[in-house]
Scaffold this motif. Structure first.
Motif, PDB file in Angstrom:
ATOM      1  N   VAL A 256       0.812  -1.046  -0.048  1.00 57.36           N
ATOM      2  CA  VAL A 256      -0.181   0.041  -0.157  1.00 57.36           C
ATOM      3  C   VAL A 256       0.976   1.334  -0.033  1.00 57.36           C
ATOM      4  CG1 VAL A 256      -1.676   1.459   1.532  1.00 57.36           C
ATOM      5  CG2 VAL A 256      -2.048  -1.039   1.020  1.00 57.36           C
ATOM      6  N   ALA A 257       1.933   1.356   0.962  1.00 54.88           N
ATOM      7  CA  ALA A 257       2.891   2.457   1.040  1.00 54.88           C
ATOM      8  C   ALA A 257       3.542   2.594  -0.564  1.00 54.88           C
ATOM      9  CB  ALA A 257       3.915   2.245   1.907  1.00 54.88           C
ATOM     10  N   LEU A 258       4.160   1.624  -1.198  1.00 51.35           N
ATOM     11  CA  LEU A 258       4.657   1.773  -2.456  1.00 51.35           C
ATOM     12  C   LEU A 258       3.624   2.143  -3.496  1.00 51.35           C
ATOM     13  CD1 LEU A 258       6.654  -1.695  -2.576  1.00 51.35           C
ATOM     14  CD2 LEU A 258       7.559   0.632  -2.124  1.00 51.35           C
ATOM     15  N   PHE A 259       2.303   1.799  -3.638  1.00 51.68           N
ATOM     16  CA  PHE A 259       1.452   2.349  -4.459  1.00 51.68           C
ATOM     17  C   PHE A 259       0.876   3.624  -4.281  1.00 51.68           C
ATOM     18  CE2 PHE A 259       1.460  -2.021  -6.325  1.00 51.68           C
ATOM     19  CZ  PHE A 259       1.070  -1.824  -7.679  1.00 51.68           C
TER      20      PHE A 259
ATOM     21  N   PRO B 236     -13.845   4.071  -4.054  1.00 48.47           N
ATOM     22  CA  PRO B 236     -12.967   4.568  -4.967  1.00 48.47           C
ATOM     23  C   PRO B 236     -13.423   5.652  -6.188  1.00 48.47           C
ATOM     24  CG  PRO B 236     -12.466   2.418  -4.478  1.00 48.47           C
ATOM     25  CD  PRO B 236     -13.664   2.544  -4.104  1.00 48.47           C
ATOM     26  N   VAL B 237     -14.656   5.031  -6.540  1.00 44.64           N
ATOM     27  CA  VAL B 237     -15.305   5.776  -7.495  1.00 44.64           C
ATOM     28  C   VAL B 237     -15.898   7.056  -7.031  1.00 44.64           C
ATOM     29  CG1 VAL B 237     -17.225   5.828  -9.283  1.00 44.64           C
ATOM     30  CG2 VAL B 237     -15.822   3.842  -8.784  1.00 44.64           C
TER      31      VAL B 237
ATOM     32  N   VAL C  83      -4.985  -3.768  -0.407  1.00 46.87           N
ATOM     33  CA  VAL C  83      -3.997  -4.093  -1.688  1.00 46.87           C
ATOM     34  C   VAL C  83      -4.585  -4.204  -2.800  1.00 46.87           C
ATOM     35  CG1 VAL C  83      -2.198  -5.570  -2.250  1.00 46.87           C
ATOM     36  CG2 VAL C  83      -2.202  -5.009   0.236  1.00 46.87           C
ATOM     37  N   SER C  84      -5.637  -5.047  -2.921  1.00 43.96           N
ATOM     38  CA  SER C  84      -6.374  -5.499  -4.100  1.00 43.96           C
ATOM     39  C   SER C  84      -6.757  -3.929  -4.810  1.00 43.96           C
ATOM     40  CB  SER C  84      -7.493  -6.352  -3.903  1.00 43.96           C
ATOM     41  OG  SER C  84      -8.090  -6.702  -4.956  1.00 43.96           O
ATOM     42  N   THR C  85      -7.373  -3.188  -3.997  1.00 44.06           N
ATOM     43  CA  THR C  85      -8.033  -1.860  -3.976  1.00 44.06           C
ATOM     44  C   THR C  85      -7.212  -1.005  -5.005  1.00 44.06           C
ATOM     45  OG1 THR C  85      -9.637  -2.089  -2.525  1.00 44.06           O
ATOM     46  CG2 THR C  85      -9.408  -0.005  -3.513  1.00 44.06           C
ATOM     47  N   ILE C  86      -5.924  -0.750  -4.146  1.00 46.42           N
ATOM     48  CA  ILE C  86      -4.907   0.320  -4.539  1.00 46.42           C
ATOM     49  C   ILE C  86      -4.343  -0.161  -5.775  1.00 46.42           C
ATOM     50  CG2 ILE C  86      -3.023  -0.342  -3.243  1.00 46.42           C
ATOM     51  CD1 ILE C  86      -2.732   2.641  -2.767  1.00 46.42           C
ATOM     52  N   VAL C  87      -3.891  -1.623  -5.877  1.00 50.17           N
ATOM     53  CA  VAL C  87      -3.149  -2.051  -6.994  1.00 50.17           C
ATOM     54  C   VAL C  87      -3.759  -2.216  -8.323  1.00 50.17           C
ATOM     55  CG1 VAL C  87      -2.252  -4.153  -8.002  1.00 50.17           C
ATOM     56  CG2 VAL C  87      -1.613  -3.643  -5.627  1.00 50.17           C
ATOM     57  N   THR C  88      -5.295  -2.387  -8.105  1.00 52.13           N
ATOM     58  CA  THR C  88      -6.052  -2.509  -9.273  1.00 52.13           C
ATOM     59  C   THR C  88      -6.448  -1.040  -9.817  1.00 52.13           C
ATOM     60  OG1 THR C  88      -7.306  -4.327  -8.434  1.00 52.13           O
ATOM     61  CG2 THR C  88      -8.371  -2.923 -10.116  1.00 52.13           C
ATOM     62  N   TYR C  89      -6.763  -0.044  -9.132  1.00 48.31           N
ATOM     63  CA  TYR C  89      -6.968   1.373  -9.513  1.00 48.31           C
ATOM     64  C   TYR C  89      -5.929   1.989  -9.836  1.00 48.31           C
ATOM     65  CZ  TYR C  89     -12.103   0.935  -8.449  1.00 48.31           C
ATOM     66  OH  TYR C  89     -13.471   0.530  -8.272  1.00 48.31           O
TER      67      TYR C  89
ATOM     68  N   LEU D 195      -5.592   8.967  -9.521  1.00 52.53           N
ATOM     69  CA  LEU D 195      -4.376   8.329  -8.819  1.00 52.53           C
ATOM     70  C   LEU D 195      -4.438   9.003  -7.324  1.00 52.53           C
ATOM     71  CD1 LEU D 195      -1.632   8.716 -11.368  1.00 52.53           C
ATOM     72  CD2 LEU D 195      -2.575   6.580 -10.473  1.00 52.53           C
ATOM     73  N   SER D 196      -4.921  10.157  -7.165  1.00 50.75           N
ATOM     74  CA  SER D 196      -5.164  10.701  -5.780  1.00 50.75           C
ATOM     75  C   SER D 196      -6.052  10.344  -4.958  1.00 50.75           C
ATOM     76  CB  SER D 196      -4.891  12.290  -5.831  1.00 50.75           C
ATOM     77  OG  SER D 196      -6.066  12.799  -6.519  1.00 50.75           O
ATOM     78  N   ALA D 197      -7.047   9.991  -5.742  1.00 50.53           N
ATOM     79  CA  ALA D 197      -8.414   9.462  -5.021  1.00 50.53           C
ATOM     80  C   ALA D 197      -8.066   8.223  -4.420  1.00 50.53           C
ATOM     81  CB  ALA D 197      -9.680   9.617  -5.894  1.00 50.53           C
ATOM     82  N   VAL D 198      -7.828   7.328  -5.134  1.00 54.04           N
ATOM     83  CA  VAL D 198      -7.381   5.709  -4.574  1.00 54.04           C
ATOM     84  C   VAL D 198      -6.423   5.769  -3.586  1.00 54.04           C
ATOM     85  CG1 VAL D 198      -5.660   5.217  -6.307  1.00 54.04           C
ATOM     86  CG2 VAL D 198      -7.141   3.592  -5.673  1.00 54.04           C
TER      87      VAL D 198
END
Length: 321
Positions: free
Chosen positions: A60-63, A114-115, A187-193, A239-242
């Protein structure tokens, strides 16, 4: 060219070292070789804890770092302003406010956060453009209006939390950026978006390069300036929202990283965007690791570390520009 290769090599090596250090440091400690061996040992209880608690936090920190940094590059290109950043001009606070409303009043719509946060960030971005536009973009007016919009949404969020009481038990995860207890679902959320946004950002690098030109010059080359601005801004807001949804509000990343990156790899967005993503990922991972380990067992949020670093840097840029 040599400087660019060296810069990329150093950042990649530091990123790998920081990732291993973050995974092996804390309440559960491991040596490097012990960590490598435990990666393939399914019966190691310490490694199970690291997999479930530290790996999601690290990813999460990386993405989040990559997303916020690239968002800053895109916004600076669209607004022709080196001070533009999702955290500074109100996009992050707009997304956070909408997220807070969803958590408080419409918890059943949580999967759409996210949306909906993207819509909140886009609204804040549109306000900044609308209120600062007068026969073109004024860099000074743009940043001042953005700071005002950021203050409004931040104030609304804080007022809502104060008045809401027990209604906002999850509010601290929205306005803060403590990455504790992040899960594989996060992780799934931030990696996907995040992956969609980062790929889209790189695909638009040639448009970012053309936006450096004056509008009249770009239009004379057959370039559709308004459409390019709209699409690039949309990717920046995504990018900023997710990042806000999963990691909380972290300011100054999109300001600090692109500025340093330009000095190292130049202004060509074909190189600048991937380098900025790597450098941003490194910065947030290091900030989170420092906050997690410097005053154990107390944790300092990554946003606090970034504010300590980014505040003076913003003053430096304002004086220089």
């Amino acid at each position: 060219m040599t400087k660019k290769i060296i810069s990329f090599s150093i950042v990649i090596v530091l990123l790998l070292v920081s990732t291993v250090y973050a995974a092996t440091t804390g309440s559960i400690k491991m040596g490097f070789f012990e960590f490598i061996g435990a990666l393939f040992d399914k019966e190691n209880s310490q490694m199970d804890a690291i997999r479930d608690l530290r790996f999601p936090r690290i990813i999460v920190a990386l993405f989040a770092g990559a997303a916020l940094s690239v968002s800053g590059v895109l916004l600076q290109s669209v607004m022709r302003n080196p001070l533009a950043d999702a955290g500074v001009i109100g996009i992050s606070s707009g997304a956070a406010f909408v997220q807070l409303l969803i958590i408080s009043f419409f918890p059943t719509l949580f999967f759409m956060t996210p949306v909906l946060a993207f819509i909140g960030g886009a609204f804040a971005c549109a306000l900044v453009f609308a209120l600062s536009w007068k026969s073109g973009l004024s860099p000074l007016k743009l940043i001042l209006v953005g700071i005002a919009i950021n203050a409004i949404f931040t104030g609304l969020t804080e007022a809502f939390i104060s008045l809401g009481g027990s209604l906002n038990t999850s509010a601290t995860s929205v306005v803060g950026s403590n990455l504790t207890m992040r899960t594989w679902k996060d992780v799934s959320t931030i990696v996907t978006y995040g992956t969609v946004g980062l790929i889209a950002a790189f695909a638009l690098y040639s448009w970012c390069n053309l936006l450096v030109l004056q509008d009249k010059t770009a239009k004379s080359l057959g370039f559709h300036v308004a459409r390019a601005r709209l699409l690039i801004a949309a990717v920046a807001v995504l990018l900023s929202a997710v990042s806000v949804v999963v990691a909380g509000v972290i300011s100054f990343v999109g300001l600090l990283v692109p500025h340093i990156s330009r000095r190292l790899v130049g202004h060509d967005h074909k190189v600048l965007i991937p380098f900025t993503a790597l450098a941003g990922a490194l910065l947030i991972l290091v900030a989170d690791t420092i906050g997690r380990t410097i005053a154990t067992p107390i944790e300092i949020p990554a946003s606090t570390i970034m504010a300590i670093i980014g505040g003076p840097f913003l003053i430096f840029l304002l004086r220089k520009e």
